[in-house]
Write a protein that holds these residues in place. Structure first.
Motif, PDB file in Angstrom:
ATOM      1  N   UNK A  41      10.655   2.544 -11.711  1.00  0.00           N
ATOM      2  CA  UNK A  41       9.467   2.041 -12.420  1.00  0.00           C
ATOM      3  C   UNK A  41       8.189   2.535 -11.791  1.00  0.00           C
ATOM      4  N   UNK A  42       8.215   2.804 -10.480  1.00  0.00           N
ATOM      5  CA  UNK A  42       6.991   3.222  -9.782  1.00  0.00           C
ATOM      6  C   UNK A  42       6.595   4.646 -10.147  1.00  0.00           C
ATOM      7  N   UNK A  67      11.760  -8.878  -1.161  1.00  0.00           N
ATOM      8  CA  UNK A  67      10.372  -8.406  -1.067  1.00  0.00           C
ATOM      9  C   UNK A  67      10.227  -6.973  -1.553  1.00  0.00           C
ATOM     10  N   UNK A  68      11.319  -6.371  -2.061  1.00  0.00           N
ATOM     11  CA  UNK A  68      11.264  -5.011  -2.570  1.00  0.00           C
ATOM     12  C   UNK A  68      11.294  -3.950  -1.489  1.00  0.00           C
ATOM     13  N   UNK A  87       0.833  -1.210   0.000  1.00  0.00           N
ATOM     14  CA  UNK A  87       0.000   0.000   0.000  1.00  0.00           C
ATOM     15  C   UNK A  87       0.864   1.255   0.000  1.00  0.00           C
ATOM     16  N   UNK A  88       1.897   1.252   0.837  1.00  0.00           N
ATOM     17  CA  UNK A  88       2.772   2.422   0.945  1.00  0.00           C
ATOM     18  C   UNK A  88       3.483   2.692  -0.372  1.00  0.00           C
ATOM     19  N   UNK A  89       3.968   1.641  -1.015  1.00  0.00           N
ATOM     20  CA  UNK A  89       4.687   1.809  -2.284  1.00  0.00           C
ATOM     21  C   UNK A  89       3.743   2.189  -3.422  1.00  0.00           C
ATOM     22  N   UNK A  90       2.631   1.466  -3.526  1.00  0.00           N
ATOM     23  CA  UNK A  90       1.750   1.637  -4.686  1.00  0.00           C
ATOM     24  C   UNK A  90       0.880   2.889  -4.584  1.00  0.00           C
ATOM     25  N   UNK A  91       0.366   3.154  -3.397  1.00  0.00           N
ATOM     26  CA  UNK A  91      -0.564   4.274  -3.243  1.00  0.00           C
ATOM     27  C   UNK A  91       0.164   5.585  -2.976  1.00  0.00           C
ATOM     28  N   UNK A 143       9.365   5.059  -0.184  1.00  0.00           N
ATOM     29  CA  UNK A 143      10.226   3.925   0.149  1.00  0.00           C
ATOM     30  C   UNK A 143       9.780   3.269   1.451  1.00  0.00           C
ATOM     31  N   UNK A 144       9.984   1.970   1.547  1.00  0.00           N
ATOM     32  CA  UNK A 144       9.632   1.207   2.741  1.00  0.00           C
ATOM     33  C   UNK A 144      10.902   0.571   3.301  1.00  0.00           C
TER      34      UNK A 144
END
Length: 323
Positions: free
Chosen positions: A322-323, A290-291, A257-261, A265-266
């Motif tokens: 890419x994000x 896990x990215x 959620x943190x990365x996509x929305x 960075x996580x």
């Protein structure tokens, strides 16, 4: 040459001429040096906070930690980020690798060893965290956001810190047992973080968890961290252990959620025994797969742990592009 001589003659006596020349030289030096200093540090990562480390010991091993892009330290150790950064520029040649030094800051709890605790109204302390011998702070207390900025952040800013690792962001869960109480605590936490950014717009913030308030303050955040994706430290029983699969899957969902929305960075901070280097490297590799930006250290964060290696760094940077 004649025009220049006439100019100096109009300036007056020799001592005035010398003073004027010196002032011009200083002005030109400042103007010319500004862009050089701004570009002085070479970052290893393409974006985000880069490689990350956390160290809470009293004697900060600068040489070892300077291999990381971002390092969180315990500010009460007396560490001086300005002196270290200046030394890196002075010794680093044309493009020294400079580390961003973040100060650890506890938002939701306070312990007796913090100087500012004596200045806090007792009614703000509404619970206990027995594992860490700390008091839980009422995030909804009137005056708390201003106190937080003035008594906790401002002294750190004056000492040269420009990044802050905000911890104990979910401590309110220990005392808020109704929907209304939880909403009050979350609203207070949002006000506190916004007060920090209002006073210091350039402050860089890494949150440790704080998932519930991210929808409102994600634009003020540089990265989000959590602890124990694979390796756990049990403070109450003083032992290391593996993270249950259900807990890990829940955290991985938060990371997505943190990365996509939010496009942030996580970071996962995991734990192994300080003498178990194989455990550290194995867990760091799993976190990276896990990215997620890895950092694996001991339970007290008093040894230099393992972060992203070159291959992991390249993978995470590519994913970030890419994000």
């Amino acid at each position: 040459m004649t025009a220049l001589a006439n100019l100096f003659a109009r300036l007056g006596p020799p001592w005035v001429q010398i003073a004027c020349v010196a002032a011009v030289v200083l002005l030109l030096s400042a103007v010319c040096a500004r862009p050089v200093f701004a570009a002085a540090c070479a970052r290893g990562a393409q974006s985000g906070v880069g490689t990350v480390a956390l160290f809470y010991g009293e004697q900060v091993p600068v040489d070892q930690l300077s291999q990381f892009d971002t390092v969180v330290v315990e500010a009460d150790s007396g560490f001086d980020p300005r002196a270290v950064s200046a030394m890196a520029v002075a010794q680093g040649g044309e493009k020294p690798r400079c580390t961003n030094w973040y100060a650890y800051v506890s938002v939701g709890e306070v312990t007796k060893d913090r100087d500012y605790m004596a200045s806090m109204p007792k009614k703000w302390l509404i619970g206990r965290n027995s594992e860490w011998a700390s008091a839980v702070i009422d995030q909804g207390a009137p005056g708390w956001p201003q106190f937080f900025v003035e008594h906790i952040i401002a002294p750190l800013w004056a000492r040269g810190y420009r990044g802050f690792f905000l911890d104990t962001l979910d401590s309110w869960q220990l005392i808020a047992k109704t929907d209304a109480a939880r909403a009050r605590q979350q609203a207070g936490l949002v006000k506190t973080i916004r007060a920090l950014k209002a006073r210091y717009p350039d402050a860089q913030l890494i949150l440790n968890r704080g998932f519930e308030v991210l929808p409102e303050i994600h634009g003020d955040v540089a990265a989000v961290a959590f602890e124990s994706l694979y390796g756990n430290w049990d403070q109450g029983n003083q032992r290391y252990g593996a993270v249950p699969a259900d807990d890990r899957e829940w955290l991985l969902g938060q990371a997505r959620t943190i990365r996509d929305r939010y496009r942030l960075p996580v970071i996962s901070i995991d734990y192994c025994a300080p003498d178990d280097d194989a455990c550290r490297r194995e867990i760091a590799a799993k976190i990276c797969a896990a990215g997620i930006e890895p950092y694996v250290t001991d339970g007290a964060l008093r040894t230099v742990g393992v972060g992203a290696d070159a291959a992991c760094r390249a993978r995470l940077d590519a994913a970030g592009q890419r994000n």
